[in-house]
Enzyme design. Structure first.
Site, short mmCIF file in Angstrom:
data_model
loop_
_atom_site.label_atom_id
_atom_site.label_comp_id
_atom_site.label_asym_id
_atom_site.label_seq_id
_atom_site.Cartn_x
_atom_site.Cartn_y
_atom_site.Cartn_z
N HIS A 16 0.86 -1.20 0.00
CA HIS A 16 0.00 0.00 0.00
C HIS A 16 0.88 1.23 0.00
O HIS A 16 1.28 1.73 1.05
CB HIS A 16 -0.92 -0.03 1.23
CG HIS A 16 -1.92 1.08 1.29
ND1 HIS A 16 -3.11 0.96 1.97
CD2 HIS A 16 -1.92 2.34 0.77
CE1 HIS A 16 -3.79 2.09 1.86
NE2 HIS A 16 -3.08 2.95 1.15
N HIS A 18 1.22 4.86 -2.55
CA HIS A 18 0.81 5.62 -3.74
C HIS A 18 2.06 6.28 -4.30
O HIS A 18 2.72 7.05 -3.57
CB HIS A 18 -0.20 6.70 -3.36
CG HIS A 18 -1.42 6.16 -2.71
ND1 HIS A 18 -2.60 5.96 -3.38
CD2 HIS A 18 -1.65 5.74 -1.43
CE1 HIS A 18 -3.50 5.45 -2.55
NE2 HIS A 18 -2.95 5.31 -1.36
N HIS A 196 -9.58 0.96 -1.06
CA HIS A 196 -9.51 1.64 0.23
C HIS A 196 -10.91 1.59 0.85
O HIS A 196 -11.89 1.95 0.19
CB HIS A 196 -9.13 3.11 0.05
CG HIS A 196 -7.68 3.36 -0.24
ND1 HIS A 196 -7.00 2.72 -1.24
CD2 HIS A 196 -6.78 4.19 0.36
CE1 HIS A 196 -5.74 3.16 -1.26
NE2 HIS A 196 -5.58 4.05 -0.29
N GLU A 199 -11.03 3.53 6.24
CA GLU A 199 -9.93 4.42 6.68
C GLU A 199 -10.61 5.53 7.49
O GLU A 199 -10.49 5.56 8.72
CB GLU A 199 -9.19 4.99 5.47
CG GLU A 199 -8.08 5.99 5.82
CD GLU A 199 -7.47 6.66 4.59
OE1 GLU A 199 -8.05 6.59 3.50
OE2 GLU A 199 -6.38 7.29 4.76
N ASP A 277 1.84 4.09 2.67
CA ASP A 277 0.78 4.92 2.07
C ASP A 277 1.35 6.08 1.24
O ASP A 277 1.47 5.95 0.03
CB ASP A 277 -0.18 5.43 3.17
CG ASP A 277 -1.57 5.78 2.66
OD1 ASP A 277 -1.86 5.48 1.48
OD2 ASP A 277 -2.37 6.33 3.44
N ASP A 278 1.68 7.19 1.89
CA ASP A 278 2.23 8.37 1.20
C ASP A 278 3.43 8.87 2.01
O ASP A 278 3.35 9.91 2.68
CB ASP A 278 1.15 9.46 1.12
CG ASP A 278 -0.08 8.98 0.38
OD1 ASP A 278 -0.03 8.88 -0.85
OD2 ASP A 278 -1.08 8.65 1.05
N1 ADE Z 1 -4.64 8.68 -1.99
C1 ADE Z 1 -3.41 8.74 -1.51
N2 ADE Z 1 -3.39 8.39 -0.22
C2 ADE Z 1 -4.65 8.08 0.12
C3 ADE Z 1 -5.27 7.64 1.31
N3 ADE Z 1 -4.60 7.44 2.44
N4 ADE Z 1 -6.61 7.44 1.29
C4 ADE Z 1 -7.30 7.66 0.19
N5 ADE Z 1 -6.77 8.06 -0.96
C5 ADE Z 1 -5.45 8.28 -1.00
ZN ZN Z 2 -3.73 4.77 0.49
#
Ligand code: ADE
Ligand code: ZN
Length: 333
Positions: A16, A18, A196, A199, A277-278
């Site tokens: 996971h 992006h 997703h 969350e 994630d990011d």
């Molecule tokens: N796009 C990038 N990160 C995300 C996240 N945590 N939740 C939803 N969309 C995303």
């Molecule tokens: Zn994500």
């Protein structure tokens, strides 16, 4: 070996991440200059100061703005290559990478530009770093079903380079049900599917992802704990959750890391994995996530190993590859 040494030594799969969320401010500045695109920041420091989020949307607004400087195939290559270098540092040996084509095609960037740049970086990661990878194409859920169908159509020409489709962006108000038909078509075309769910959104969205989208994994899913019946279903089906601890902290899904439920989920038998994630926006890559939960939740070395094993089991690698990596984990002292 202490906990930190074990975290570093464990081979890990990331399921996971992006790719647009790995965009480090330094690289963003360099590419913006190269492409003569203006960005609303004077310095790398100023960019970092803007990374103060109070929910998912406040992050997404900045994340989409950052992606605007990506224009050429080389930009997408550079972005992915920089991420693979971080994987090498953290002993992430396999990664299944999300990309958001609509963020780029809606600005007039060709689908081919995006995927060719990413694909070349994936090939170089294999030959130069020994890191394997897959690409997962996400539909932006704040956009229409029709736009998702158009994106799926474009992806069909690149079927061999995309292992799965996913669903991301603003969760609340955009339930999985909105994309039931497009996911059915994607599955028919032979894509694996993830989404997703749970969350920021309720456990109900996790049910929908399972029942309507028929996902192979749930991305995040931490709110599943609010529904005991759903928990039983996840455990019985060994449904993987790709959990992202630092993301949950930075987006205020949890108030502090001590309150994160990843250890409870693991102890109850949910197939959880650790992911970044990011990472450029949330303050850390794979090992930083492992370290943060280990410190806050007092994870044992056995639990750390189980999380790494789960990452391979939940991956879309071949069974042979999974077995090889898992035996390396068992062999660690
Ligand atoms: N796009 C990038 N990160 C995300 C996240 N945590 N939740 C939803 N969309 C995303
Ligand atoms: Zn994500």
């Amino acid at each position: 070996m202490n906990h930190l040494e074990l975290i570093r030594a464990l081979p890990k799969a990331e399921l996971h991440v992006h790719i647009e969320g790995t965009f480090e401010p330094e690289l963003m500045f360099a590419i913006a200059q190269r492409n003569k695109v203006a960005i609303p920041y004077q310095s790398v420091e100023e960019v970092k100061q803007a990374y103060n989020f109070h929910n998912l949307q406040s992050f997404l607004d900045i994340y989409y703005a950052g992606a605007n400087v990506l224009i050429d195939e080389q930009d997408f290559y550079d972005l992915a290559w920089a991420y693979f270098e971080k994987c090498a540092e953290d002993h992430v040996v396999h990664s299944e990478i999300f990309f958001d084509p609509q963020t780029h095609t809606d600005r007039g960037i060709a689908f081919a530009t995006v995927i060719n740049g990413l694909q070349k970086a994936c090939e170089d990661a294999k030959t130069k770093l020994g890191i394997t990878s897959h690409l997962i194409m996400c539909f932006l859920r704040h956009l229409s079903e029709e736009a998702a169908f158009e994106t799926l159509e474009q992806a069909l020409a690149y079927k061999d380079q995309i292992i799965a489709v996913g669903l991301d962006s603003s969760e609340i108000g955009h339930p999985p049900a909105k994309f039931e038909r497009v996911f059915a078509k994607a599955r028919e075309a032979g894509f694996l599917v993830v989404a997703h769910a749970g969350e920021e959104g309720p456990a109900e969205y996790v049910w929908e992802a399972l029942d309507l989208l028929k996902v192979n994994r749930i991305d995040h899913g931490v709110r599943s704990e609010e529904d005991p019946e759903l928990m039983q279903r996840l455990i019985a089906e060994k449904m993987p959750l790709t959990v992202c601890p630092l993301s949950n902290l930075k987006l205020c899904v949890v108030e502090n890391m001590q309150q994160h439920n990843i250890r409870r989920l693991l102890q109850q038998g949910v197939h959880v994995t650790v992911n970044s994630d990011d990472p450029s926006y949330f303050g850390g890559y794979m090992n930083d996530n492992f370290i943060a939960i280990t410190e806050a939740l007092d994870l044992s070395q056995e639990e750390l190993k189980q999380l790494a094993i789960n990452s391979f089991e939940a991956s879309f690698m071949s069974e042979t590859e999974k077995t090889q990596w898992i035996s390396k984990i068992h062999a660690l002292a």
